[in-house]
Motif scaffolding. Structure first.
Motif, PDB file in Angstrom:
ATOM      1  N   GLU A  55      31.454  43.182  37.184  1.00 37.54           N
ATOM      2  CA  GLU A  55      30.660  44.008  36.277  1.00 37.54           C
ATOM      3  C   GLU A  55      31.210  45.420  36.244  1.00 37.54           C
ATOM      4  O   GLU A  55      31.823  45.884  37.192  1.00 37.54           O
ATOM      5  N   THR A  98      27.294  46.172  32.836  1.00 31.17           N
ATOM      6  CA  THR A  98      27.626  45.008  32.004  1.00 31.17           C
ATOM      7  C   THR A  98      27.442  43.737  32.818  1.00 31.17           C
ATOM      8  O   THR A  98      27.167  43.771  34.011  1.00 31.17           O
ATOM      9  N   ASN A  99      27.608  42.595  32.129  1.00 30.54           N
ATOM     10  CA  ASN A  99      27.622  41.307  32.837  1.00 30.54           C
ATOM     11  C   ASN A  99      28.856  41.272  33.739  1.00 30.54           C
ATOM     12  O   ASN A  99      29.842  41.963  33.463  1.00 30.54           O
TER      13      ASN A  99
END
Lengths: 413, 237
Positions: free
Chosen positions: A118, A126-127
């Motif tokens: 991430e 973020t993912n």
């Protein structure tokens, strides 16, 4: 062959079809299945091929990549794996040697995937699927990366292991939802990098976004994640004309510095868009060949059905043949009429098969969320194959019809 | 020269070991505009003669000249062409295409004559008008009475303006009243100059013609002109 006669035969064929609906439908079913099976597979493969090819063309024009492992392998097994495994790594020194010695390339760069995790900014996270990639300035043109704002990675960044980064558009959108990321710091694996540039949006393919990555200077990355690895080189030729020259120059230099004896095969793989697409096609070839085999069997069986039904039809219509002969039809007129009838019969089944096949094949596009595809060429081949089946299996019954003696035919009850 | 010149025509059939003479040495001439009946019991050879005159069959020996064309030596395709242009067939069982309209049935000979579609339509409508079916052109055979079907068949025979109209038992499948109507139509066509040959075994049908050729055992047994008093004439409408 005259138009009026063909039209006459065509109308008669449709009449005959209508008059024996159930019988015709059952006969058509065979053709339908045969054509359907080939079209459905071809459509499905075309859907995937379109999207694979568009995602493979992330390499820029006239660009090829050099890597230790081939990008796709078909079969081979343990022995091949061993062969690739024993290859020497492609190192940064090799890349530098290429930069120094290759004369006709437009750009030479290195691209090395380092990790996925991430990205954390001061505002958002973020993912954990953002890829961290170590690159050099020469990588950008070859990969079709265009800096939208800020600047690219510079030689100076690489030389002095700077902690700077260029981020892809999706990362910029997620990590910095409110303002410009330029000058801000992101954290990846706890290490901060200053954002110096943002790339243009590259859209998505196969349902995943392109550009979901963070690019840092290669040296910065290797210092953090280790130098003992094989790198991928990205080389772009000036134009199509010099592409082959550049490839052979690069091959020669790499063979020299990696000390590959003459006559032995390269200890590295060179891939271009074309070679990737060729490889994908060879992978799908087996599937296509299988579909072709299945549908040819179906079509032969269907053809025998057509022949059978046409023979019945000829017998049933002996009197009609007699009348036509009496009022002036020649043998070849009768022959043509019944061949056209067989072809029309096949075509009706074929058209339905093609339509259903294209619809069925595009179910894959629905499931994989890919753009649908209409393989017009295969639709055409499908119909041509139908005509061929009609001609091949309709000729014998039509020949029988033409040989009917008109006197006996007129007396036939 | 006559329209139909038959000289020493013979037709043999091989039935296993046996050879059967269906026709022996028949010679006959028919002039343009004649209305002739060919009579004879079954097995007499009248069908064989009809098939030969209709160019459906070729003779074993002898000559057959139709409208100045020597047809006895022709091959299959040439015979088909002669049938198309010179002969209009009318059958006992009408033999229309069941799924086609009257108009299409009448157009069919013109399709094989390679005539363009406009002319085809024009001439088919004209022929249907001549047989009194100008208002039935889009009907299919199963929507027409027996008499009307036979009229369509006659229109089909007329449409390519043949040298002869060859009718095989044209009233055989009709009731007597309708039969008389059809015979009246033949008379009308004859009075307009068409050459008509009717093959029949019914004396009453034959008596409409002006000449009767009687066949027996493959030979012409009699060839008689019918005097106007003996002729059956249907009041012309």
């Amino acid at each position: 062959m005259r138009q009026a006669e063909v039209k006459e035969s065509f109308v008669m064929a449709l009449d005959a079809l209508r008059a024996n609906k159930v019988r015709s439908a059952l006969t058509l079913l065979g053709i339908l299945v045969g054509v359907f099976s080939i079209i459905v597979v071809m459509t499905a493969i075309r859907v995937m091929q379109d999207s694979v090819e568009s995602s493979l063309s992330q390499l820029g024009a006239n660009t090829f990549q050099i890597q230790k492992w081939p990008s796709m392998r078909v079969g081979g097994g343990e022995r091949d794996w061993q062969k690739y495994f024993r290859r020497k790594d492609l190192t940064f020194d090799h890349a530098n040697a290429l930069v120094e010695r290759v004369t006709r390339a437009k750009s030479i760069g290195v691209d090395e995937g380092l990790w996925s995790a991430e990205v954390i900014s001061d505002y958002a996270e973020t993912n954990p699927d953002v890829r961290l990639r170590g690159v050099t300035p020469g990588t950008f043109p070859g990969k079709n990366w265009v800096v939208e704002s800020g600047r690219s990675i510079l030689d100076a960044d690489v030389d002095s292991n700077r902690r700077v980064c260029v981020i892809g558009a999706p990362v910029a959108k997620k990590a910095f939802p409110f303002g410009s990321p330029l000058g801000q710091t992101i954290k990846f694996h706890g290490i901060g990098y200053v954002v110096v540039g943002v790339l243009e949006d590259m859209g998505s393919s196969f349902g995943s976004e392109q550009g979901n990555f963070v690019l840092i200077p290669l040296t910065t990355g290797l210092n953090r994640y280790g130098w003992k690895r094989s790198l991928d080189f990205v080389v772009q030729a000036k134009d199509q004309a010099s592409f082959d020259d550049v490839q052979s120059q690069v091959r020669g230099i790499l063979r020299t510095i990696r000390k590959v004896p003459p006559g032995e095969e390269d200890d590295f793989d060179m891939v271009s868009n074309d070679s990737l697409i060729t490889q994908f096609r060879s992978v799908t070839l087996a599937v296509r060949a299988g579909a072709a085999a299945v549908s040819s069997i179906a079509l032969v069986v269907a053809g025998i059905g057509i022949m059978n039904i046409m023979l019945v039809s000829v017998t049933e219509r002996t009197r009609e043949i007699g009348v036509r002969r009496a009022i002036g039809a020649k043998k070849k007129n009768i022959l043509l009429q019944f061949i056209i009838e067989a072809v029309v019969l096949c075509q009706v089944g074929g058209i339905v098969g093609v339509v259903l096949g294209i619809l069925g094949g595009n179910l894959t596009s629905l499931f994989l969320q890919l753009p649908p595809s209409v393989p017009l060429d295969w639709a055409l081949y499908g119909l041509l194959i139908c005509s061929a089946v009609g001609v091949v299996f309709g000729t014998y019954p039509a020949y029988r019809a033409a040989q009917v003696n008109p006197i006996e035919a007129l007396r036939y009850e | 020269m006559s329209l139909i010149e038959v000289r020493n025509l013979s037709r043999l059939y091989h039935m296993g070991e046996e050879t059967v003479y269906a026709l022996r040495d028949v010679s006959v001439g028919i002039e343009k505009g004649e209305y002739v009946a060919i009579m004879g019991p079954s097995g007499s050879g009248k069908s064989t003669l009809m098939n030969l005159i209709g160019c459906l069959d070729s003779p074993t020996s002898g000559e057959f000249i139709l409208n100045g064309i020597e047809v006895s030596e022709m091959d299959d395709d040439e015979l088909a062409d002669v049938r198309n242009r010179q002969i209009g067939f009318v059958f006992q069982t009408f033999n229309l295409l069941a799924r086609s309209t009257a108009l299409h049935n009448v157009e069919l000979p013109l399709v094989y004559a390679e005539i363009d579609s406009e002319t085809r339509r024009e001439r088919a409508l004209e022929a249907l008008g001549q047989v009194g079916l100008g208002d039935r052109v889009t009907h299919k055979p199963n929507e027409l009475s027996g008499g009307q079907r036979q009229r369509v068949a006659i229109a089909r025979a007329l449409v390519n303006r043949p040298a002869i109209i060859l009718a095989d038992e044209p009233t055989g499948n009709l009731d007597s009243k309708t039969g008389v109507e059809i015979m009246a139509l033949f008379e009308e066509l004859s009075s307009r100059g068409n050459t008509i040959i009717v093959v029949t075994h019914e004396e009453e049908v034959a008596r409409h013609a002006r000449r009767i050729i009687r066949i027996r055992d493959g030979l012409i047994a009699a060839d008689e002109r019918i005097s106007p008093e003996d002729r059956i004439q249907v009041g012309q409408s």
